[in-house]
Enzyme design. Structure first.
Site, short mmCIF file in Angstrom:
data_model
loop_
_atom_site.label_atom_id
_atom_site.label_comp_id
_atom_site.label_asym_id
_atom_site.label_seq_id
_atom_site.Cartn_x
_atom_site.Cartn_y
_atom_site.Cartn_z
CE LYS A 172 -7.47 0.85 3.59
NZ LYS A 172 -6.30 1.59 4.12
CD GLU A 219 -2.74 1.09 2.58
OE1 GLU A 219 -3.87 1.59 2.53
OE2 GLU A 219 -2.27 0.55 3.61
CB CYS A 229 -4.11 -1.71 4.65
SG CYS A 229 -3.16 -1.26 6.13
#
Length: 281
Positions: free
Chosen positions: A125, A42, A167
């Protein structure tokens, strides 16, 4: 067929050009080591470089610095690349129509490139990191800079079907269950997990996602000190469907490599058919 995959660990900073040089060097190392599929972390291109809108690109822009660099590396080295995240100024196209993200926000997007440099997939995301952490930065507020995505994404590759995540998504097992329902065999987790949260939860969460979903997990983390207030945990790793860590990079830049064995994955799923045994969905 080449079944070797790699995860790249970086310590990205505020200089996008230096970060891209580092990414290119590490991608070349992974390809030279025999990897055919490589995952970047990321924020590989820029981390804490100020407002992200200044770096944001429109998807498929012919003059896009980040997209052209990654696509060029994929073609030059003959590898598939899962490009961690990069800030995009446009939402995913719907019926050929592309909308801009309302300024000053961007989309934190993971793009997948094939070995000819073509973009195959995009995942934005879904879960944004708006939390308080007991470290020098103390407050993380991704929703101030990011517009979240809303659509899980799987993509078929010669290495297996990838289930894409980023993440903080790691803390939401329902996402991974949906990815598996859509055929995921390999879960990718590009990350910038903090030192504090990573030390406490990173490995146990990754291994849990591998075990409960009977998938390989590729996790590429940022791994060092980025500025006076930001430190990430590192420990990028590749995990098999039994939960075994096959390869790991602890701190600093580096690559970890392992082989994907889909026959072993399906042998395990046949012997222990947890997906068939589900009583709650």
């Amino acid at each position: 067929m080449n079944n070797k995959v790699a995860v790249v660990q970086m310590v990205s900073g505020a200089d996008i050009h230096e970060n891209l040089k580092s990414a290119q060097r590490l991608l070349a190392q992974a390809a030279e080591a025999g990897a055919g599929l490589v995952l970047l972390p990321e924020n590989f291109a820029v981390l804490d470089g100020g407002p992200l809108a200044q770096f944001a690109e429109a998807q498929f822009d012919e003059n896009a610095l980040m997209q052209n660099m990654i696509g060029g590396c994929a073609k030059e080295y003959g590898i598939y690349i899962v490009a961690g995240t990069m800030p995009l100024a446009t939402r995913p196209a719907v019926d050929g129509h592309i909308e801009p993200v309302p300024a000053p926000k961007v989309r934190p997007a993971c793009l997948v490139f094939d070995n000819q440099g073509k973009q195959l997939a995009r995942y934005d995301k879904i879960h944004l990191f708006d939390v308080q952490v007991d470290d020098k930065q103390a407050q993380y507020s991704e929703s101030l800079s990011f517009e979240p995505g809303d659509s899980p994404q799987c993509i078929a590759t010669p290495f297996g079907t990838l289930g894409l995540s980023i993440c903080y998504d790691l803390r939401f097992p329902e996402l991974y269950r949906q990815l598996c329902d859509e055929g995921a065999e390999i879960l990718t987790v590009p990350s910038a997990f903090t030192q504090v949260t990573g030390e406490a939860h990173w490995e146990v969460l990754l291994r849990a996602r591998a075990i409960e979903n009977q998938c390989y997990v590729l996790a590429a983390n940022q791994g060092g000190v980025h500025n006076e207030s930001r430190e990430t945990f590192g420990h990028s790793m590749i995990i098999d469907p039994w939960g075994r860590v096959l390869a790991r990079v602890e701190k600093g830049e580096g690559i970890a490599l392992a082989d994907i064995d889909l026959k072993a994955l399906y042998d395990l799923r046949e012997r222990m058919p947890v997906h068939e045994h589900r009583r709650i969905s």
